[in-house]
Design an enzyme around this catalytic site. Structure first.
Site, PDB file in Angstrom:
ATOM      1  N   HIS A 176       7.475   9.350   1.183  1.00 50.85           N
ATOM      2  CA  HIS A 176       7.080   9.535   2.585  1.00 50.85           C
ATOM      3  C   HIS A 176       6.650  10.966   2.880  1.00 50.85           C
ATOM      4  CE1 HIS A 176       8.015   5.496   3.851  1.00 50.85           C
ATOM      5  NE2 HIS A 176       9.210   5.583   3.277  1.00 50.85           N
ATOM      6  N   ASP A 181       2.697  10.643  -1.725  1.00 54.21           N
ATOM      7  CA  ASP A 181       2.269   9.258  -1.556  1.00 54.21           C
ATOM      8  C   ASP A 181       0.807   9.085  -1.964  1.00 54.21           C
ATOM      9  OD1 ASP A 181       4.791   8.889  -0.633  1.00 54.21           O
ATOM     10  OD2 ASP A 181       4.252   8.173   1.369  1.00 54.21           O
TER      11      ASP A 181
END
Length: 593
Positions: A176, A181
């Site tokens: 996150h 990511d």
């Protein structure tokens, strides 16, 4: 570079002969983007707190982009716990007004990739619009959507980024944070490419449209698209006996035909057709309109099994107002050169009968089929006894009075439908007031059938009457397309070459155009569908009339002005969900009392 991509180039090299069918993936630059935000909706006020992006091509990382973004609002506690981004961390970070232009510059010229792309791209578009900044015409690839077409339940329980990262042994674990990511999404993208490479997907177009519903047998026939040009035209699928299976048209022949063998074409009928196909012929056309017209003509000529529409343009009906001492309306299959007045063509007998009923409801002309002499002497029919016929058969009406009604009927057919519209609207109002809604609905359908038929006839007739119309339009590529239309039929089409003398080109195009003879009555010298396509082009923005031989005019008070309300009613009816079909309705749960 992940291990998933290291083996891919050799597979791509083995398929070099297919590269020309699209943009090879190994030569495409992708910009993989990920955002962290304060919530789930930019429209609801959520802000971006971090942007991460990785630019890759051919499995090689070309660059990375990462920045925190000051949202100028408090980051909710649960978001801070999830992302690890606190208010303190973003206090000195640039605002989205600074960060967004930098990202767009980094991603320029790339295919934009994101996991659940509508979310990330939606945020970026929202803030670009808020800043008055034009959004670049990015092609977008969604790895989540692609994974749902490739990954099975045996591979992963779901298509979340964390699950896919495990499946493809990503070198970075999603946590996150935007750059982490994005890096994980790069590995997922490469892993998906490797799997799809084994299925024959080697171009960006194939990747964008991939579907597991396309069989391996279909993909094996993708070589049939070789040699077709990237140009507008018509394509014909043929079986091993050279019979035409299907005719289609496209602005880009090669791209469209390729899609039948890759992914975007998933209709079961088309899969069956591709299974039978042994060859694909392409007919290049000068313009998109010429391609559409050629398609119609070829479908009518070959009547391919897998074309559902336009196969039988000859199967139409007309309403005829006869020329005889006591004229009547008649349902006929073809137009004769007999000076009679015609309405149509109707694609179905049912709609023709509705239109006929609307006219008989308004004008009490005779409905019997016999030819009457000027002084008939017969017994009146049931309709005459009901007051729905002027009854010339028993002498109840004189020829002058009957002729006056026929003139009103002819005027409604050819020029002003107001009398029919007013009469049936009044009848509907009366029936509705009496709560006889089913009968009112029947009259509504009759009126709609008449209005559409009258408008169609008036528009077709206006162009059909012109021996020649020459028109031009500047297309998106800056060149001028020119069409020569004779009696409603496309006689020639061309595109003026750069630097050519426009007047000379048009003159030569007219000289080489097909000779077209006028058809009888309102019928164009082509199918009605062809003439309607030509009319839509002639009525499109940017058209310039070069030459008009004759008068191309429609009645000012014609039926077209009544179309809008009937089309709106029809659209409204189509959008209703029947009470017995509740599959599309969302159930509402109410708490028990």
């Amino acid at each position: 570079m992940s291990s998933a991509v290291q083996g891919a180039p050799s597979q791509w090299e083995a398929q070099r002969s297919f590269d020309e069918l699209g943009r090879p993936l190994r030569e495409t630059t992708f910009c993989v983007v990920d955002l962290e935000t304060t919530g789930g909706s930019a429209q609801a006020g959520s802000m971006i707190t971090e942007i991460g992006a990785v630019k890759v091509r051919g499995g090689e990382v070309l660059g990375e982009f990462q920045t925190l973004v000051n949202p100028h609002t408090e980051i909710p506690a649960f978001i801070a716990v999830l992302t690890g981004i606190s208010n303190t961390m973003v206090a000195d970070a640039p605002s989205i007004e600074t960060a967004l232009p930098a990202l767009l510059e980094f991603a320029a010229g790339c295919v934009l990739v994101a996991h659940n792309a509508p979310f990330d791209v939606g945020f970026l578009k929202h803030f670009a619009e808020q800043q008055g900044r034009p959004w670049p015409r990015f092609e977008v690839l969604d790895t989540a959507r692609l994974a749902r077409r490739v990954i099975t339940r045996d591979d992963a329980p779901n298509c979340k980024l964390s699950s896919l990262a495990r499946v493809f042994n990503a070198s970075t674990t999603p946590n996150h944070r935007a750059l982490s990511d994005a890096r994980a999404t790069v590995d997922v993208l490469h892993g998906l490419m490797e799997r799809l490479g084994a299925l024959g997907v080697h171009t960006l177009e194939e990747l964008q449209t991939f579907s597991s519903r396309v069989t391996t047998a279909q993909r094996r026939k993708r070589h049939l698209a070789e040699g077709l040009p990237h140009a507008p035209g018509v394509y014909l699928f043929r079986d091993d006996r050279s019979r035409v299976l299907y005719v289609g048209t496209s602005r880009d022949l090669r791209t469209r035909v390729r899609s039948y063998f890759t992914a975007s074409e998933t209709r079961s009928r088309m899969g069956e057709m591709v299974g039978l196909a042994s060859a694909v012929d392409g007919l290049e056309c000068a313009t998109a309109l010429e391609a559409e017209v050629r398609e119609l003509r070829l479908i009518a000529e070959h009547k391919p099994k897998y074309n559902r529409r336009s196969r039988y343009p000859e199967k139409v009906h007309f309403l005829k107002l006869t020329r005889e001492p006591w004229p009547r309306l008649s349902l006929v299959r073809r137009v004769l050169d007999d000076q009679a007045d015609y309405l149509g063509p109707f694609s179905s007998k049912k709609s023709a009968e509705k239109c006929l009923a609307a006219l008989h409801d308004t004008f009490p002309v005779r409905q019997c089929s016999e030819r009457l002499s000027r002084e008939p002497s017969r017994s009146p029919c049931v309709l005459a006894e009901m007051g729905r016929c002027l009854s010339p058969c028993d002498g109840s009406v004189d020829e002058t009075t009957y002729a006056a009604v026929v003139r009103q009927l002819r005027d409604s057919l050819l020029r002003r439908p107001d009398e029919v519209v007013t009469a049936i609207n009044a009848r509907m109002a009366t029936l509705a007031a009496d709560e006889r809604f089913e009968e009112a609905g029947a009259h509504r359908d009759r009126l709609a059938a008449f209005v559409r038929a009258a408008a169609r006839t008036q528009r077709l007739s206006a162009l059909t009457r012109c021996p020649e119309v020459v028109a031009a339009r500047r297309e998106d590529d800056g060149r001028w397309s020119v069409h020569v239309v004779r009696h409603g039929r496309l006689a020639a089409a061309g595109t003026i070459p750069p630097g050519a003398d426009a007047h000379q080109y048009v003159a030569e195009l007219r000289a080489s155009a097909e000779t077209v003879r006028a058809a009888p009555g309102p019928v164009p010298a082509a199918s009605a569908e062809e003439t309607e396509k030509i009319l839509r082009w002639l009525e499109s923005p940017g058209i310039r009339l070069v030459e008009v031989d004759g008068e191309w005019t429609c009645p000012v008070a014609g039926a077209t002005r009544h179309l809008a309300i009937h089309d709106a009613v029809n659209q409204s009816r189509l959008s209703l969900v029947p009470f017995e079909d509740r599959r599309g309705l969302t159930p509402v749960h109410r708490p028990a009392r």
